[in-house]
Design an enzyme around this catalytic site. Structure first.
Site, PDB file in Angstrom:
ATOM      1  CB  CYS A 189       6.225   1.602   6.830  1.00 38.49           C
ATOM      2  SG  CYS A 189       5.605   3.135   6.142  1.00 38.49           S
ATOM      3  CG  LEU A 190       6.994   1.118   0.551  1.00 35.83           C
ATOM      4  CD1 LEU A 190       6.247   1.612  -0.677  1.00 35.83           C
ATOM      5  CD2 LEU A 190       8.102   0.153   0.159  1.00 35.83           C
ATOM      6  CG  HIS A 192       0.371   0.616   7.548  1.00 32.73           C
ATOM      7  ND1 HIS A 192       1.439   0.058   8.236  1.00 32.73           N
ATOM      8  CD2 HIS A 192       0.923   1.524   6.693  1.00 32.73           C
ATOM      9  CE1 HIS A 192       2.573   0.621   7.821  1.00 32.73           C
ATOM     10  NE2 HIS A 192       2.286   1.510   6.877  1.00 32.73           N
ATOM     11  CD  GLU A 193      -0.670   2.238   3.191  1.00 32.01           C
ATOM     12  OE1 GLU A 193      -0.255   3.409   3.150  1.00 32.01           O
ATOM     13  OE2 GLU A 193       0.103   1.258   3.221  1.00 32.01           O
ATOM     14  CG  HIS A 236       1.140   6.309   6.077  1.00 32.65           C
ATOM     15  ND1 HIS A 236       2.358   6.734   6.553  1.00 32.65           N
ATOM     16  CD2 HIS A 236       1.315   5.008   5.727  1.00 32.65           C
ATOM     17  CE1 HIS A 236       3.235   5.727   6.489  1.00 32.65           C
ATOM     18  NE2 HIS A 236       2.626   4.667   6.002  1.00 32.65           N
ATOM     19  CD  GLN A 260       3.835   5.546   2.746  1.00 31.66           C
ATOM     20  OE1 GLN A 260       2.807   5.058   2.309  1.00 31.66           O
ATOM     21  NE2 GLN A 260       4.864   4.817   3.143  1.00 31.66           N
ATOM     22  N   GLY A 295       0.843  -1.187   0.000  1.00 27.97           N
ATOM     23  CA  GLY A 295       0.000   0.000   0.000  1.00 27.97           C
ATOM     24  C   GLY A 295       0.876   1.234   0.000  1.00 27.97           C
TER      25      GLY A 295
HETATM   26 CO    CO Z   1       3.458   2.816   5.653  1.00 22.60          CO
END
Ligand code: CO
Length: 170
Positions: free
Chosen positions: A98-99, A140-141, A144, A60, A55
């Site tokens: 997470c990226l 999670h997203e 963000h 991000q 995701g």
């Molecule tokens: Co993340």
């Protein structure tokens, strides 16, 4: 359900990494549903596949707007202004990464089921009941978009505590 087919264009979007301040901002609600938004969603989908992410949230990639994309194998899903309207009391602990926090993994407890209200790429309001891995990814997203990272919720960091310590002391 908005579906965007996996595209072959290789986008070159920077992934903002912790502790970039944009990751801590509350992202803005999207009110204009135009071609620019479609392009942004497509670029994010391409970047997500390129980075092998499950995701990706707009903050991000340095854009503080309420847009997330989720990997569904051959296709991706786009959620605009997502709002979780129900969290099941039934929870489960799972490992997350997470990226924006490369090589760091932690155990996070999340609701097994959620109800999600969001808009598709054309602005149409959609409500869905979501369970399984999708439910975890979406929680999670959506975090963000509210400036929350999985490390804030992690019960335990299982990998990369040293990396996290060095980033927090920067
Ligand atoms: Co993340």
């Amino acid at each position: 359900m908005t579906k965007i087919i996996k595209i072959s264009i290789v986008a070159d979007m920077p992934i903002f990494k912790y502790p970039e301040p944009i990751l801590r901002k509350t992202a803005k609600t999207i009110s204009v549903f135009n071609d620019e938004l479609k392009q942004l969603a497509q670029d994010m989908v391409a970047e997500m596949y390129k980075s092998d992410g499950v995701g990706l949230a707009a903050p991000q990639v340095g854009i503080s707007q309420r847009l997330i994309v989720v990997n569904h194998g051959k296709e991706a899903r786009v959620y605009i202004n997502p709002e979780i309207t129900y969290f099941s009391p039934d929870k489960k602990v799972g490992e997350e990464g997470c990226l924006s926090l490369p090589n760091i993994f932690g155990l996070v407890k999340r609701s097994k089921k959620i109800h999600l209200k969001y808009q598709d790429i054309n602005g149409q309001v959609i409500r869905e009941k979501i369970k399984g891995l999708d439910s975890i990814i979406l929680q999670h997203e959506v975090d963000h978009l509210n400036g929350i990272l999985f490390i804030d919720r992690a019960e335990k960091i299982v990998k990369g505590q040293d990396i996290l310590d060095s980033l927090q002391n920067e």
